[in-house]
Design an enzyme around this catalytic site. Structure first.
Site, PDB file in Angstrom:
ATOM      1  N   PRO A 126       0.817  -1.217   0.000  1.00 32.47           N
ATOM      2  CA  PRO A 126       0.000   0.000   0.000  1.00 32.47           C
ATOM      3  C   PRO A 126       0.855   1.272   0.000  1.00 32.47           C
ATOM      4  CG  PRO A 126      -0.912  -1.605   1.534  1.00 32.47           C
ATOM      5  CD  PRO A 126       0.390  -2.183   1.028  1.00 32.47           C
ATOM      6  N   SER A 130       6.050   2.351  -6.973  1.00 33.38           N
ATOM      7  CA  SER A 130       7.174   2.765  -7.822  1.00 33.38           C
ATOM      8  C   SER A 130       8.488   2.701  -7.051  1.00 33.38           C
ATOM      9  CB  SER A 130       6.961   4.218  -8.300  1.00 33.38           C
ATOM     10  OG  SER A 130       5.734   4.336  -8.956  1.00 33.38           O
ATOM     11  N   GLU A 240      10.250  -8.713 -18.546  1.00 26.78           N
ATOM     12  CA  GLU A 240       8.931  -8.398 -17.995  1.00 26.78           C
ATOM     13  C   GLU A 240       8.298  -7.225 -18.736  1.00 26.78           C
ATOM     14  OE1 GLU A 240      10.332  -9.816 -13.552  1.00 26.78           O
ATOM     15  OE2 GLU A 240       9.625  -7.771 -13.812  1.00 26.78           O
ATOM     16  N   GLN A 277     -14.592  10.155 -43.892  1.00 26.80           N
ATOM     17  CA  GLN A 277     -13.123  10.234 -43.941  1.00 26.80           C
ATOM     18  C   GLN A 277     -12.515  10.220 -42.537  1.00 26.80           C
ATOM     19  OE1 GLN A 277     -11.137  13.948 -45.015  1.00 26.80           O
ATOM     20  NE2 GLN A 277      -9.982  12.835 -46.568  1.00 26.80           N
TER      21      GLN A 277
HETATM   22  C1  LIG Z   1      -4.057  -4.288 -12.448  1.00 25.48           C
HETATM   23  C2  LIG Z   1      -2.769  -4.222 -11.696  1.00 25.48           C
HETATM   24  C3  LIG Z   1      -2.019  -5.373 -11.500  1.00 25.48           C
HETATM   25  C4  LIG Z   1      -0.834  -5.323 -10.767  1.00 25.48           C
HETATM   26  N1  LIG Z   1      -0.143  -6.491 -10.551  1.00 25.48           N
HETATM   27  C5  LIG Z   1       0.927  -6.469  -9.708  1.00 25.48           C
HETATM   28  C6  LIG Z   1       1.589  -7.683  -9.337  1.00 25.48           C
HETATM   29  O1  LIG Z   1       1.247  -8.769  -9.803  1.00 25.48           O
HETATM   30  N2  LIG Z   1       2.610  -7.618  -8.448  1.00 25.48           N
HETATM   31  C7  LIG Z   1       3.031  -6.449  -7.910  1.00 25.48           C
HETATM   32  O2  LIG Z   1       3.951  -6.460  -7.110  1.00 25.48           O
HETATM   33  N3  LIG Z   1       2.439  -5.263  -8.251  1.00 25.48           N
HETATM   34  C8  LIG Z   1       1.398  -5.250  -9.122  1.00 25.48           C
HETATM   35  N4  LIG Z   1       0.770  -4.078  -9.466  1.00 25.48           N
HETATM   36  C9  LIG Z   1       1.243  -2.850  -8.863  1.00 25.48           C
HETATM   37  C10 LIG Z   1       1.931  -1.888  -9.848  1.00 25.48           C
HETATM   38  O3  LIG Z   1       3.183  -2.390 -10.244  1.00 25.48           O
HETATM   39  C11 LIG Z   1       2.020  -0.523  -9.146  1.00 25.48           C
HETATM   40  O4  LIG Z   1       0.689  -0.034  -9.048  1.00 25.48           O
HETATM   41  C12 LIG Z   1       2.890   0.460  -9.889  1.00 25.48           C
HETATM   42  O5  LIG Z   1       4.239   0.076  -9.831  1.00 25.48           O
HETATM   43  C13 LIG Z   1       2.760   1.890  -9.337  1.00 25.48           C
HETATM   44  O6  LIG Z   1       2.895   1.918  -7.940  1.00 25.48           O
HETATM   45  P1  LIG Z   1       1.784   2.661  -7.060  1.00 25.48           P
HETATM   46  O7  LIG Z   1       0.453   2.145  -7.471  1.00 25.48           O
HETATM   47  O8  LIG Z   1       2.167   2.520  -5.638  1.00 25.48           O
HETATM   48  O9  LIG Z   1       1.847   4.186  -7.507  1.00 25.48           O
HETATM   49  P2  LIG Z   1       2.834   5.279  -6.888  1.00 25.48           P
HETATM   50  O10 LIG Z   1       4.211   4.754  -6.864  1.00 25.48           O
HETATM   51  O11 LIG Z   1       2.238   5.805  -5.628  1.00 25.48           O
HETATM   52  O12 LIG Z   1       2.760   6.410  -8.009  1.00 25.48           O
HETATM   53  C14 LIG Z   1       1.817   7.511  -7.977  1.00 25.48           C
HETATM   54  C15 LIG Z   1       2.164   8.450  -9.129  1.00 25.48           C
HETATM   55  O13 LIG Z   1       3.454   9.004  -8.922  1.00 25.48           O
HETATM   56  C16 LIG Z   1       4.224   8.816 -10.097  1.00 25.48           C
HETATM   57  N5  LIG Z   1       5.638   8.701  -9.783  1.00 25.48           N
HETATM   58  C17 LIG Z   1       6.217   7.808  -8.959  1.00 25.48           C
HETATM   59  N6  LIG Z   1       7.545   7.979  -8.948  1.00 25.48           N
HETATM   60  C18 LIG Z   1       7.810   8.988  -9.792  1.00 25.48           C
HETATM   61  C19 LIG Z   1       8.992   9.640 -10.219  1.00 25.48           C
HETATM   62  N7  LIG Z   1      10.203   9.261  -9.784  1.00 25.48           N
HETATM   63  N8  LIG Z   1       8.892  10.670 -11.092  1.00 25.48           N
HETATM   64  C20 LIG Z   1       7.677  11.065 -11.546  1.00 25.48           C
HETATM   65  N9  LIG Z   1       6.520  10.485 -11.178  1.00 25.48           N
HETATM   66  C21 LIG Z   1       6.598   9.473 -10.317  1.00 25.48           C
HETATM   67  C22 LIG Z   1       3.682   7.549 -10.703  1.00 25.48           C
HETATM   68  O14 LIG Z   1       4.041   7.431 -12.070  1.00 25.48           O
HETATM   69  C23 LIG Z   1       2.204   7.748 -10.497  1.00 25.48           C
HETATM   70  O15 LIG Z   1       1.695   8.570 -11.496  1.00 25.48           O
HETATM   71  C24 LIG Z   1      -0.379  -4.086 -10.234  1.00 25.48           C
HETATM   72  C25 LIG Z   1      -1.121  -2.929 -10.464  1.00 25.48           C
HETATM   73  C26 LIG Z   1      -2.302  -2.981 -11.171  1.00 25.48           C
HETATM   74  C27 LIG Z   1      -3.073  -1.692 -11.398  1.00 25.48           C
END
Ligand SMILES: Cc1cc2nc3c(=O)[nH]c(=O)nc-3n(C[C@H](O)[C@H](O)[C@H](O)COP(=O)(O)OP(=O)(O)OC[C@H]3O[C@@H](n4cnc5c(N)ncnc54)[C@H](O)[C@@H]3O)c2cc1C
Length: 376
Positions: A126, A130, A240, A277
């Site tokens: 949670p 990223s 990946e 078109q």
């Molecule tokens: C359908 C689905 C399936 C998934 N499956 C898996 C799975 O099997 N296993 C697993 O481990 N995870 C899984 N994920 C998780 C996914 O990898 C993460 O949601 C993703 O990496 C983004 O992390 P976060 O949701 O915490 O967003 P956050 O990291 O909180 O990002 C929020 C925003 O900040 C931006 N941001 C973050 N860092 C930077 C930066 N340095 N510069 C500019 N902008 C930035 C992001 O791009 C985003 O717009 C899944 C997600 C979804 C939606």
């Protein structure tokens, strides 16, 4: 004509198409409603040789990534982005193969290849997606066990998974260099799963949360070396991300054909929608972009198969493919008018399912970060 595939790949493609038509198409709508695909689908896919096809023998089927790409592409082209075979075959199994001991491989990989054991990769939490070094899950050594506590979210295949590869901190003071991977089997005391998450798309995908509460893991569940996870994750990223890019490109190609067919049949003001078109320009833009994308991705695929695909090029592939797919699907949906918004038509599902591809496996912003580093 695509030069990257051999005849054996194309024969395999026919087999995969047949499997999709017989085993997935008739049931997919029901699985979308149920929020999960049945374990029986995985066993059928195992029987047909659709799982771990790029994994070396004796634990996999001994093909190459071209075979894996065929499965990825055909599922996406047929608009079944909710089927989680790719995480299982192209992410979880390769981790075990690359970093596992012989005993770990023999214990889990054959069952994964048969589709009797479903794999998940549990990195995100949670408070950390990223920025994975911010994860809070913690594994503490206690004699011949590790005690695991923490929570994961958004885990693809989570509900079905009999085995999850879980990222946890083993040395919090070391940050990214203090992370380790663990093989966690479902059913262990202290391991709980949430219900499938209520997503805006990919409804048949059993994405869920995982909870670890004083879960005692025997030390032989550590994957590879302690504190080496970050290096392992980095090594696997190119494959990946290319896998996600291939899904995006094939999904767009499939929807382009389907949309063209629909607007050839739909009449408005006495003319077919394709006779405007503007409609043909939308199709033309999508075709022009998807052909360019395909040529680039085939080159990436060829490089991956010879071990030459680097992380930056894979990031370029994922960024371009998912962004082009998302924007093009939005324009294609417009050509359906109100029917584009109805679940009955595949375009609406593709549009919603596709949105996740710009988010998972590293967001588009993270892809730009990686690509941009080359200029710093
Ligand atoms: C359908 C689905 C399936 C998934 N499956 C898996 C799975 O099997 N296993 C697993 O481990 N995870 C899984 N994920 C998780 C996914 O990898 C993460 O949601 C993703 O990496 C983004 O992390 P976060 O949701 O915490 O967003 P956050 O990291 O909180 O990002 C929020 C925003 O900040 C931006 N941001 C973050 N860092 C930077 C930066 N340095 N510069 C500019 N902008 C930035 C992001 O791009 C985003 O717009 C899944 C997600 C979804 C939606």
């Amino acid at each position: 004509m695509r030069r990257v595939f051999r005849d054996d790949h194309e024969l395999f493609r026919d087999q995969v198409r047949r499997f999709i038509a017989q085993e997935i198409a008739p049931h997919y709508a029901a699985w979308e409603k149920a929020g999960v695909t049945p374990a029986s689908l995985w066993r059928r896919a195992g029987e047909e040789g659709l799982l771990n096809c790029a994994l070396p023998e004796p634990y996999g089927l001994g093909g190459d990534f071209g075979h894996a790409a065929v499965v990825i592409e055909e599922l996406a082209r047929a608009n079944y982005l909710g089927i989680g075979f790719s995480i299982h075959s192209d992410m979880v199994a390769p981790y075990l193969d690359a970093f596992g001991t012989e005993a770990q491989k023999a214990r889990w990989l054959p069952a994964m290849t048969r589709g009797e054991l479903i794999g998940a990769l549990a990195l995100t939490e949670p408070g950390a997606g990223s920025d994975l070094k911010a994860i809070r899950s913690r594994a503490v050594r206690d004699g011949d066990h590790y005690v695991l506590n923490g929570q994961k979210t958004f885990i693809t295949n989570g509900v079905n998974a009999g085995l999850a590869i879980v990222l946890a901190s083993t040395a919090p003071d070391l940050g990214a260099r203090g992370l380790s991977l663990f093989c966690v089997e479902a059913g262990l005391p202290g391991y709980a799963k949430g219900a499938p998450l209520d997503k805006i798309g990919q409804h048949s995908q059993d994405t869920c949360e995982l909870f670890f509460d004083d879960l005692r893991l025997p030390v032989d569940c550590l994957l590879g070396q302690e504190n080496a996870a970050f290096e392992y994750l980095t090594r696997e990223l190119a494959r990946e991300r290319l896998a996600i890019a291939l899904r995006a490109a094939a999904s767009l190609e499939g929807m382009l054909e389907e949309t063209a067919e629909y607007i050839r049949g739909r009449k408005v003001f006495g003319r077919r929608v394709i006779d405007y078109q503007n409609s043909r320009f939308i199709l033309a833009n999508a075709r022009a972009q998807s052909v360019m994308l395909r040529v680039f991705l085939d080159d990436c695929l060829a490089r991956l198969m010879t071990g030459e695909l680097d992380a930056t090029t894979a990031a370029i592939a994922k960024l371009n493919a998912s962004e082009i797919q998302g924007k093009a699907l939005d324009e294609l949906l417009q050509l359906y008018g109100g029917y584009g918004y109805m679940a009955e038509y595949g375009i609406g599902r593709a549009w919603a399912d596709a949105r996740a591809l710009r988010l998972f496996g590293g967001t588009s912003e993270i892809m730009r970060e990686i690509i941009g580093r080359g200029f710093a």
